[in-house]
Design an enzyme around this catalytic site. Sequence first.
Site, PDB file in Angstrom:
ATOM      1  CG  HIS A   1       8.334  -5.293  -1.690  1.00 43.07           C
ATOM      2  ND1 HIS A   1       9.307  -5.875  -0.930  1.00 43.07           N
ATOM      3  CD2 HIS A   1       8.473  -5.804  -2.938  1.00 43.07           C
ATOM      4  CE1 HIS A   1      10.011  -6.706  -1.680  1.00 43.07           C
ATOM      5  NE2 HIS A   1       9.520  -6.687  -2.907  1.00 43.07           N
TER       6      HIS A   1
ATOM      7  CB  SER B   1      13.225 -10.710  -0.070  1.00 43.00           C
ATOM      8  OG  SER B   1      12.227  -9.720  -0.179  1.00 43.00           O
TER       9      SER B   1
HETATM   10  N1  DGL Z   1      10.608  -6.281   1.514  1.00 41.11           N
HETATM   11  C1  DGL Z   1      10.527  -7.272   2.513  1.00 41.11           C
HETATM   12  C2  DGL Z   1      10.222  -6.720   3.893  1.00 41.11           C
HETATM   13  O1  DGL Z   1      10.504  -5.572   4.167  1.00 41.11           O
HETATM   14  C3  DGL Z   1       9.807  -8.539   2.326  1.00 41.11           C
HETATM   15  C4  DGL Z   1       9.227  -8.944   1.063  1.00 41.11           C
HETATM   16  C5  DGL Z   1       9.148 -10.439   0.923  1.00 41.11           C
HETATM   17  O2  DGL Z   1       8.165 -11.053   1.357  1.00 41.11           O
HETATM   18  O3  DGL Z   1      10.095 -10.978   0.382  1.00 41.11           O
HETATM   19  O4  DGL Z   1       9.721  -7.426   4.722  1.00 41.11           O
END
Ligand code: DGL
Length: 271
Positions: A189, A11
């Site tokens: 993240h 995302s």
């Molecule tokens: N990096 C994403 C994950 O692993 C999600 C981050 C978002 O909320 O867009 O879930």
Amino acid sequence: MDNRPIGFFDSGLGGLTSIPHLMASLPNERVIYFGDTARTPYGSKAVSTIKQYSAQIADFLVSKNVKMLVIACNTISATCLDDLRKRFPHIPIVGIINPAAHKAANTCTIDNNVGVIATKVTIASGVYKDRIEELNPDLHVHQMATPAFVPLIEEGIIENEIMDLTIHHYMDDFIKDNNIDTLVLGCTHYPIIRKNIEKIYPNLRIINPSYEIISRIQTILEKEDILANELNDRENIFYASDLSENFTNMITKVMEVEESSLVLKFKNLDL
Ligand code: DGL
């Protein structure tokens, strides 16, 4: 042998946390990365919206002739993996949850308690809990949504007291009340704030899905006989739907390289 790139997507910038691990383990491979920075975060959106966005991203990456798709996002893996496999039955598609669930299921914990922190959508799907408890019925998986982490990370608010207070706010009682000694960072993240978490809870054993996915990628490349070789002279290319200063700052930080050494491109999937 196949020197075409691997398509990675998230995302936003979270999926970048896998790329240094990929480069260390499989240095001949190249990637085309897509971060949907214009529409992040996905983790609090309706599943129907996440399905629509992730199909658009996968279509784009497949149009770039990738040999494999890697969903470097827990939220998309939790909700869209089966749909994407149906959409592209001839391309290997790797999700991030299964490799991390295997690692968690095989990690010793003192009280058999594993914590999972992730986005609201990933937690609501229950996939981590279901999969880890299915693989190791002795374990109890405690999960908690921590939705403020992603916007703070995307803004670069990391090495300061705002992030540390947010971690305390979400996690102090969660860790203590559930006797958690092993924690899955269930959002790509979160490795970006791993040091903050380790500083606050130095005894936690941390499982990082962004790292665990790499051996799964390697296994599939080997099985399909599509590993790249040392003659691969392509570049890694990083697309973002919003090529903002935040994204360029964070990509250089996560990848630990100068901006001038990266190929960054803008691609708006709505156009
Ligand atoms: N990096 C994403 C994950 O692993 C999600 C981050 C978002 O909320 O867009 O879930």
